[in-house]
Design a protein around this motif. Sequence first.
Motif, PDB file in Angstrom:
ATOM      1  N   ALA A   2      33.052  16.230  34.805  1.00 62.95           N
ATOM      2  CA  ALA A   2      33.585  15.075  33.718  1.00 62.95           C
ATOM      3  C   ALA A   2      33.733  13.858  34.773  1.00 62.95           C
ATOM      4  O   ALA A   2      34.271  12.796  34.081  1.00 62.95           O
ATOM      5  CB  ALA A   2      34.822  15.469  33.175  1.00 62.95           C
ATOM      6  N   ARG A   3      33.297  13.716  35.863  1.00 56.51           N
ATOM      7  CA  ARG A   3      33.520  12.375  36.552  1.00 56.51           C
ATOM      8  C   ARG A   3      32.608  11.338  36.127  1.00 56.51           C
ATOM      9  O   ARG A   3      31.525  11.773  35.530  1.00 56.51           O
ATOM     10  CB  ARG A   3      33.229  12.614  38.129  1.00 56.51           C
ATOM     11  CG  ARG A   3      34.164  13.400  38.747  1.00 56.51           C
ATOM     12  CD  ARG A   3      33.649  14.114  40.238  1.00 56.51           C
ATOM     13  NE  ARG A   3      33.006  12.975  41.086  1.00 56.51           N
ATOM     14  CZ  ARG A   3      31.920  13.064  41.746  1.00 56.51           C
ATOM     15  NH1 ARG A   3      31.509  14.272  42.101  1.00 56.51           N
ATOM     16  NH2 ARG A   3      31.484  12.179  42.463  1.00 56.51           N
ATOM     17  N   PRO A   4      33.244  10.148  36.175  1.00 59.37           N
ATOM     18  CA  PRO A   4      32.322   9.149  35.519  1.00 59.37           C
ATOM     19  C   PRO A   4      30.902   9.017  35.965  1.00 59.37           C
ATOM     20  O   PRO A   4      29.985   8.692  35.108  1.00 59.37           O
ATOM     21  CB  PRO A   4      33.022   7.952  35.973  1.00 59.37           C
ATOM     22  CG  PRO A   4      34.586   8.130  36.237  1.00 59.37           C
ATOM     23  CD  PRO A   4      34.514   9.564  36.711  1.00 59.37           C
TER      24      PRO A   4
ATOM     25  N   ASP B  56      38.427  26.426  33.473  1.00 54.97           N
ATOM     26  CA  ASP B  56      38.484  26.031  34.584  1.00 54.97           C
ATOM     27  C   ASP B  56      37.387  27.107  35.331  1.00 54.97           C
ATOM     28  O   ASP B  56      37.202  28.159  35.055  1.00 54.97           O
ATOM     29  CB  ASP B  56      39.552  26.105  35.441  1.00 54.97           C
ATOM     30  CG  ASP B  56      39.401  25.625  36.993  1.00 54.97           C
ATOM     31  OD1 ASP B  56      38.675  24.701  36.943  1.00 54.97           O
ATOM     32  OD2 ASP B  56      40.494  25.651  37.769  1.00 54.97           O
ATOM     33  N   PHE B  57      36.434  26.472  36.240  1.00 49.39           N
ATOM     34  CA  PHE B  57      35.813  27.023  37.360  1.00 49.39           C
ATOM     35  C   PHE B  57      35.620  26.020  38.343  1.00 49.39           C
ATOM     36  O   PHE B  57      35.624  24.910  38.265  1.00 49.39           O
ATOM     37  CB  PHE B  57      34.924  27.583  36.838  1.00 49.39           C
ATOM     38  CG  PHE B  57      33.555  26.733  36.175  1.00 49.39           C
ATOM     39  CD1 PHE B  57      32.795  25.989  36.742  1.00 49.39           C
ATOM     40  CD2 PHE B  57      33.722  26.711  34.452  1.00 49.39           C
ATOM     41  CE1 PHE B  57      31.990  25.053  36.183  1.00 49.39           C
ATOM     42  CE2 PHE B  57      32.786  25.847  33.880  1.00 49.39           C
ATOM     43  CZ  PHE B  57      31.973  24.964  34.570  1.00 49.39           C
ATOM     44  N   VAL B  58      34.890  26.764  39.423  1.00 45.81           N
ATOM     45  CA  VAL B  58      34.888  25.830  40.564  1.00 45.81           C
ATOM     46  C   VAL B  58      33.754  24.787  40.359  1.00 45.81           C
ATOM     47  O   VAL B  58      32.725  25.029  40.252  1.00 45.81           O
ATOM     48  CB  VAL B  58      34.576  26.450  42.052  1.00 45.81           C
ATOM     49  CG1 VAL B  58      34.097  25.494  43.026  1.00 45.81           C
ATOM     50  CG2 VAL B  58      35.531  27.551  42.398  1.00 45.81           C
ATOM     51  N   GLY B  59      34.214  23.530  40.447  1.00 45.56           N
ATOM     52  CA  GLY B  59      33.069  22.351  39.909  1.00 45.56           C
ATOM     53  C   GLY B  59      33.308  21.762  38.654  1.00 45.56           C
ATOM     54  O   GLY B  59      32.791  20.701  38.223  1.00 45.56           O
TER      55      GLY B  59
ATOM     56  N   ARG C 221      35.845  20.536  36.859  1.00 40.98           N
ATOM     57  CA  ARG C 221      36.433  18.962  36.597  1.00 40.98           C
ATOM     58  C   ARG C 221      35.511  17.970  37.080  1.00 40.98           C
ATOM     59  O   ARG C 221      35.557  17.059  36.527  1.00 40.98           O
ATOM     60  CB  ARG C 221      37.731  18.938  37.427  1.00 40.98           C
ATOM     61  CG  ARG C 221      38.489  17.723  37.519  1.00 40.98           C
ATOM     62  CD  ARG C 221      38.946  17.382  35.804  1.00 40.98           C
ATOM     63  NE  ARG C 221      39.498  16.034  35.975  1.00 40.98           N
ATOM     64  CZ  ARG C 221      38.891  14.838  35.855  1.00 40.98           C
ATOM     65  NH1 ARG C 221      37.341  14.847  35.921  1.00 40.98           N
ATOM     66  NH2 ARG C 221      39.481  13.502  35.849  1.00 40.98           N
ATOM     67  N   SER C 222      34.742  18.238  38.005  1.00 42.88           N
ATOM     68  CA  SER C 222      33.877  17.196  38.520  1.00 42.88           C
ATOM     69  C   SER C 222      32.714  16.781  37.678  1.00 42.88           C
ATOM     70  O   SER C 222      32.253  15.664  37.876  1.00 42.88           O
ATOM     71  CB  SER C 222      33.119  17.464  40.072  1.00 42.88           C
ATOM     72  OG  SER C 222      34.102  17.483  40.923  1.00 42.88           O
TER      73      SER C 222
ATOM     74  N   GLU D  69      32.989  22.233  44.600  1.00 40.74           N
ATOM     75  CA  GLU D  69      33.988  21.625  43.810  1.00 40.74           C
ATOM     76  C   GLU D  69      33.652  20.103  43.410  1.00 40.74           C
ATOM     77  O   GLU D  69      34.203  19.662  42.374  1.00 40.74           O
ATOM     78  CB  GLU D  69      35.385  21.718  44.717  1.00 40.74           C
ATOM     79  CG  GLU D  69      36.508  21.501  44.005  1.00 40.74           C
ATOM     80  CD  GLU D  69      37.122  22.865  43.015  1.00 40.74           C
ATOM     81  OE1 GLU D  69      36.471  22.449  42.003  1.00 40.74           O
ATOM     82  OE2 GLU D  69      37.906  23.242  43.474  1.00 40.74           O
ATOM     83  N   ASP D  70      32.619  19.556  43.986  1.00 43.36           N
ATOM     84  CA  ASP D  70      32.167  18.468  43.504  1.00 43.36           C
ATOM     85  C   ASP D  70      31.211  18.399  42.415  1.00 43.36           C
ATOM     86  O   ASP D  70      30.741  17.116  41.969  1.00 43.36           O
ATOM     87  CB  ASP D  70      31.572  17.565  44.864  1.00 43.36           C
ATOM     88  CG  ASP D  70      30.361  18.126  45.336  1.00 43.36           C
ATOM     89  OD1 ASP D  70      29.817  19.208  44.690  1.00 43.36           O
ATOM     90  OD2 ASP D  70      29.983  17.898  46.452  1.00 43.36           O
TER      91      ASP D  70
END
Lengths: 994, 107
Positions: free
Chosen positions: A891-893, A883-886, A888-889, A701-702
Amino acid sequence: MAQPFRLSRGGRIDRSRPVRFTFNGRTVEGFHGDSVASALLANGIHLVGRSFKYHRPRGILSHGPDEPSALLSVDRGPGRIDPNNRASVVEARDGLKTLSQNHWPSLEHDIGAVNDLLSPVFVAGFYYKTFMWPRKFWDKVYEPFIRAAAGLGKAPSVPDPDRYANRHAHCDVLVVGAGPAGLSAALAAARTGKRVILADEGPEPGGALLHDVTAEIDGRPAAEWLSATLAELDSRETVILLPRTTAFGYYNHNHVALAERITDHLPNPGTAPRERLWQVRAEQVVLAGGSHERPLVFADNDRPGILLAESVRVFINRYGVAPGRRIVFATSGASAYAAALDAKAAGLHVTLVDLRTESECGPELARLKATGAEVLTGHTVIGAKGTKRVTGLIVAPVDRAGRCGARRLLPCDCVGMSGGWTPAVHLFSQSRGKLAYDETIDAFRPGTSVQAERSAGASRGTYDLAGCLQEGFAAGAAAARSEERRNFTASPTLTGFRPVRAMPTDVDPGKVRAFVDFQNDVTAKDITLAVREGFHSIEHVKRYTTTGMATDQGKTSNMNALGIVAGQLDKTLPGVGTTTFRPPYTPVTFGALVGPARHALFDPIRTTPIHEWAEEHGALFENVALWRRAWYFPKSGEDLHEAVARECEAVRKGVGIFDASTLGKIEVVGPDAAEFMNRIYINPWLKLDVGRCRYGLMLKEDGYILDDGVVARIAPDCFHVTTTTGGAPRVLAHMEDYLQTEWPDLRVFLTSTTEQWAVIALQGPKAREVIAPLVDGIDLSPEAFPHMAMRQGTICGVPTRLFRVSFTGELGFEINVPSDHARAVWEAVWKAGQAHGITPYGTETMHVLRAEKGYIIIGQETDGTVTPDDVGLSGMIAKAKKDFVGKRSLARPDVVASGRKQLVGLVTDDPKVVLDEGAQIVDDPGQPIPMRMLGHVTSSYWSPNCGRSIAMALVADGRARQGRSLHVTTPEGFARVTVVDPVFFDPKGERIHA
Amino acid sequence: MLLIACPYCGNRPETEFRCGGQAHIARPADPGALSDAQWAEYLFIRDNPRGIHAERWNHVHGCGRWFNARRDTVSDRFLATYKMGETPQSQESNSILSTSTQAEARA
């Protein structure tokens, strides 16, 4: 030897069965039933070791597990040498060899004893104060010196030849300690029919009843009650009675660990295991571990011949041994009078010195005086005479203010001292129970319980026999949920003492050597110095002075140390608190803890159905997770590099065969299988056709890469997932977690099929020709069966899922067959390939071939901080997926920022230089240290097909550095490299589609 | 070693289980709609209470099922174990539920 100090009668020893063992090479004779300590004392041997720090002569202090001084190396035969055994608990037997420790050249004449003369230097915190400067002395001078001086005894130098067993057990009531309280508890619990385990550390159950020869229980001698009780317990099938078994650890939820010593006391152990670790899960626990006597703290109280008073009594009554002919008992309480009375009854010369005044004493005073023994009340002990054996005790009258009168020397050859008693609350404390200070017994006793346990008897601060029996019975009954209670009558016990920390003296207490912790050589003045230097927490004092930190964990010393600190700070004992009791209660052998988990049983070894074939064909193996994988197949005379070079060329020019059975396999099945795959992987799966494969990448997820592998769609609702060899359990757990906890609505089943499918990889331009004659029901032509397709049919008549995939960049197949048929199919392919020069290859060649193609390996190019874009695989991400697992991460800064390390290829200026994997990369080797490191080499090999070395690396902004020079550390200095695309061979990828 | 009551298998020793951290943290339905701070909160920030804690456990060397548990982090006593999607059954744990933890407040 004639055992000159053996009493003519008494004791539980068997005088008809003499035993002989050696002490420092000298033969010592004893009787069956003796401990090594009692046999040594029977022969007048008191000097048995040198102390840890000052190398002072030391003798036997105690008769039990609390012994701090008499530590011996015990040699039971080749490979069977154990250091630091307490002489008081080692049973004497024929053939045993015992050796004293911590001296050179001999016990009698020890050079290290110079430390004792230098003792003003070795004060509390000596190491911290002395070994500080200069910094550079640490590695070369201080540390080697400290290491050479540290430690007691010598560690064994050969593998332990003994066998150790492990047993899990369950019971309703576990009783720890088989003294009066424990026996009574076991009796009460057993009578309810509940399952009872009674464990006692001694060779014979009975505890204090074994040496209390005058006591009566319910009107008959205690010994009769003992044998009747044991007979009743023995007759019940629901009772397990474990002698020689120490409950050493009390863990969560009534999980108690016991160490049972099975064969050490036997001259001929046969095939039985040496020890057995019991892991008991008990519904209820009764702790009846007794109590420990406190030494008195006076000058030179550590001289050989000075014992605990109760221990003197034990040696006389239980072993029939006189620790001396002329015994002075020094005490601040009543229990030593019982020892004095028994010593007197044994015909020994007895004097008793009591710190208490006559008015503080109970009936014990008159009883002892009636025997004609001299009793000096209101007297303190100033010090001991003698070095290797006590020769006299200096005593003086003292008033309550501590003023001493005229000294008097009491000549003696043995001292029995008693500073009161401390309940053995170790296991209670380990169970996280809260201790409560009880002023009436000057000790901590069990307070609030946290687990399902109760304490009884002396371990709860109840010292009189009737009380122990009654409390034990009540505890045992309550533990078995019975209402039954019983009253016992017993002869009164002499109890009560005046708490004393250090004995009053007429000299400067800062100048005398009055030992508190005998094993770690901590004196009263060390503790007062620590307090003066600002260590006010008992935990700090303990670590600074090391009091209570030896292998005996301060059983004899903790309360005295605590009392001295409290006195110094003018606080109450509970105001100072107590240190933490930790397992093990007494030292446990590593063997018992390890049990049978050694050698082949240390870890399971996984092998494939092809393993024996590989062995027969000369493969060397490497460990990958729990698997043994064929590493390479050297022909005679070849080393690793020659074999790998040959294997690599054979695959690219002809055909190679490789055992890929260790790949993890998961069958993902169900109406929602494609949706599930879509959520777990970064790739799109909904539109993948049946019979097609896709290289899948999954993230945590990270946003970091978790695993990869080829996935085939077997049916609209069935996917054949492969994972990395080491990642299989992790991936299945990851999938199950999401399926069960986040998406329980998805109708999907996950099944590990790693062991069910064996995988034969056939790679190289001639792969198709080799299998063509063996395969039925599959059109192998490139048009009908393109790269990244999967077909089902048969090979050699065996059903197969045939994958056309490649981890080498060549035309290749991975033949999945049921494991039971794998060896037969492998041999058929091997035979068919002979005409084409088929070559078996191992994991090393697999690694080189994939590196030539720039394929990543999870855990080599990735390390848990690498995103798909970092390794150049962002193109695989299904853009249309919301969506899929990971996702969203990603797009983390930090993940979208520039400067991230990216996968690149490196070629060295000198093509013969093969970089080290893990080597650091810098821009300018001339920059000042510490240099700015840009990244590291992840893979590096000699590539026979490229005719040069190749390497992959993670380098900050690596893709923007293409064509630029960087520098990589090598053992010889820096090597200059050029950043290139990480595909070194067949960059257009034409061969794979052949 | 803890004794843990798997809701499917009953009491088993701790070594058969794997703890999966704080329970009752649902994966956001639309992660893309969350700010970086909100996503970081979901991803990284967990309670570390002294006292009752709701945890996920997996009977990894048994039935393989995930379940939830309420454990006292001070005494290591389990107040309840319950299947995913269930609420604790026991009387004792109901009284605990009334003193809601940070986890509950967030869930």
